[in-house]
Motif scaffolding. Structure first.
Motif, mmCIF file in Angstrom:
data_model
loop_
_atom_site.group_PDB
_atom_site.id
_atom_site.type_symbol
_atom_site.label_atom_id
_atom_site.label_comp_id
_atom_site.label_asym_id
_atom_site.label_seq_id
_atom_site.Cartn_x
_atom_site.Cartn_y
_atom_site.Cartn_z
ATOM 1 N N ARG A 229 -1.375 -10.153 6.008
ATOM 2 C CA ARG A 229 -1.454 -9.786 4.820
ATOM 3 C C ARG A 229 -1.051 -8.300 4.768
ATOM 4 N N TYR A 230 -1.324 -7.414 5.598
ATOM 5 C CA TYR A 230 -0.953 -6.115 5.694
ATOM 6 C C TYR A 230 0.529 -5.988 6.239
ATOM 7 N N ALA A 231 0.772 -6.971 6.949
ATOM 8 C CA ALA A 231 2.208 -6.907 7.432
ATOM 9 C C ALA A 231 3.321 -7.101 6.083
ATOM 10 N N ARG A 232 3.010 -8.301 5.395
ATOM 11 C CA ARG A 232 3.733 -8.632 4.126
ATOM 12 C C ARG A 232 3.524 -7.352 3.322
ATOM 13 N N ILE A 233 2.605 -6.659 2.913
ATOM 14 C CA ILE A 233 2.458 -5.517 2.114
ATOM 15 C C ILE A 233 3.289 -4.557 2.682
ATOM 16 N N GLY A 234 3.123 -4.117 3.860
ATOM 17 C CA GLY A 234 4.151 -2.943 4.538
ATOM 18 C C GLY A 234 5.533 -3.388 4.316
ATOM 19 N N ASN A 235 5.911 -4.642 4.479
ATOM 20 C CA ASN A 235 7.407 -4.973 4.312
ATOM 21 C C ASN A 235 7.589 -4.932 2.897
ATOM 22 N N ASP A 236 7.018 -4.858 1.897
ATOM 23 C CA ASP A 236 7.214 -4.759 0.483
ATOM 24 C C ASP A 236 7.386 -3.391 0.091
ATOM 25 N N ILE A 237 6.411 -2.527 0.996
ATOM 26 C CA ILE A 237 6.805 -1.041 1.017
ATOM 27 C C ILE A 237 7.929 -0.335 1.209
ATOM 28 N N HIS A 238 8.279 -0.902 2.271
ATOM 29 C CA HIS A 238 9.525 -0.559 2.964
ATOM 30 C C HIS A 238 10.980 -0.831 2.486
ATOM 31 N N THR A 239 10.807 -2.116 1.274
ATOM 32 C CA THR A 239 11.982 -2.464 0.650
ATOM 33 C C THR A 239 12.201 -1.589 -0.607
ATOM 34 N N GLU A 240 11.259 -0.594 -0.940
ATOM 35 C CA GLU A 240 11.508 0.251 -1.956
ATOM 36 C C GLU A 240 12.316 1.398 -1.436
ATOM 37 N N PRO A 241 13.225 1.891 -1.961
ATOM 38 C CA PRO A 241 14.214 3.158 -1.632
ATOM 39 C C PRO A 241 13.110 4.414 -1.575
ATOM 40 N N ARG A 242 13.409 5.175 -0.616
ATOM 41 C CA ARG A 242 12.604 6.336 -0.269
ATOM 42 C C ARG A 242 12.520 7.266 -1.626
ATOM 43 N N LEU A 243 11.769 8.175 -1.693
ATOM 44 C CA LEU A 243 11.573 9.078 -2.878
ATOM 45 C C LEU A 243 12.600 10.270 -2.894
#
Length: 311
Positions: A229-243
């Motif tokens: 679960r956390y690996a999937r969530i982490g992957n989604d987080i890192h698909t977002e461009p940096r701020l």
């Protein structure tokens, strides 16, 4: 008060284990949940549920109804309980809401959903809509800090202020210990054994509050059970461009708090945030790590109260 709380928990634990067959990690999880529930209720926080469209969100709420609202946002793999001891300093004067983000704590995980910062910010906006709340102060830690800034940029008309505590969202000029591990293909958040958790936990805080080994082992077990679960969530987080390219759009009054001993996101990232948001107030807390609101709740709450008082 705390001695009475501990005594009560010990009595309850004796009764519970005498009447229930439980595995060792499960006893630790029950102990943690029982203490967290009792402690949060002492601080005037109650657990509530609200449908926000694609998920039913669990959250703490407490404080002064009708007062300005503070939303406190936890980090990646964490949950609402990390804010309780910090929140107690605000319930006399504010209406405090502390959600479990989707996929964390008691808010369900659904592999068909998105867990990007945008998706989580939209769920917070939906929660506020359901509760009839128009404007809020935001404070978030780590991923929650990223979401606080994201929300403030996406919903400026709803943001009274944005505070970020050791936030993710930009690349720190000096690589952190976590960055160096990732460069070698190792992710400290991916827990496969008790030994992995033993190495990971000290990275999260320089001065963590005491937790019995049975509770730490229960947390290790939880991380192992939620690894995919956390690996999937982490992957989604890192698909977002940096701020970084959008930070200049952060117009709300803002505060940056950082523990100078942070091993997950290096304190050198402060320079990136302040370069893009020159008016941002900054407090670097000496001797603390990635979660100063847990390590030093009274001190960090004092910094935040002063910031709010100046608005």
């Amino acid at each position: 008060m705390m001695k009475k709380l501990v005594l009560l928990v010990v009595i309850l634990l004796c009764i519970f284990t005498a009447t229930t067959v439980m595995t060792y990690p499960r006893v630790g999880q029950w102990l943690f949940e029982t203490v967290a529930s009792l402690e949060s209720s002492i601080y005037g926080l109650s657990t509530q549920q609200q449908d926000v469209g694609d998920v039913s969100m669990s959250y703490y709420r407490g404080g002064k109804q009708g007062a300005p609202v503070i939303v406190m946002i936890h980090g990646y793999t964490s949950d609402r309980t990390v804010w309780a001891r910090f929140a107690k300093y605000f319930t006399d004067d504010y209406d405090v809401i502390i959600p479990d983000l989707a996929g964390h704590g008691e808010t369900p995980y659904d592999p068909s959903l998105s867990y990007t910062q945008q998706a989580q910010a939209e769920r917070i906006a939906a929660l506020l809509d359901r509760l009839g709340i128009e404007k809020v102060h935001l404070i978030g830690n780590s991923m929650g800090g990223y979401i606080s800034a994201y929300f403030a940029i996406a919903y400026p008309e709803r943001t009274l202020s944005a505070a970020m505590v050791d936030p993710a969202g930009v690349i720190s000029p000096t690589p952190s210990e976590m960055d160096k591990l990732l460069a070698k293909g190792e992710n400290a958040f991916e827990i496969s054994s008790f030994e992995d958790f033993k190495n990971f936990y000290p990275m999260t805080m320089a001065q963590p509050p005491f937790l019995p080994k049975i509770v730490l082992d229960a947390k290790a077990e939880e991380y192992m059970q939620r690894r995919e679960r956390y690996a999937r969530i982490g992957n989604d987080i890192h698909t977002e461009p940096r701020l970084t390219d959008r930070l200049h759009k952060l117009q709300a009054p803002s505060l940056l708090i950082w523990g100078d001993q942070d091993r997950l996101i290096d304190v050198s990232a402060v320079a990136v945030w302040t370069r893009e948001v020159p008016a941002m107030k900054v407090e670097v807390m000496k001797g603390y790590g990635h979660m100063p609101m847990v390590e030093a709740p009274a001190e960090s709450a004092s910094i935040y109260r002063e910031f709010l008082g100046e608005l």
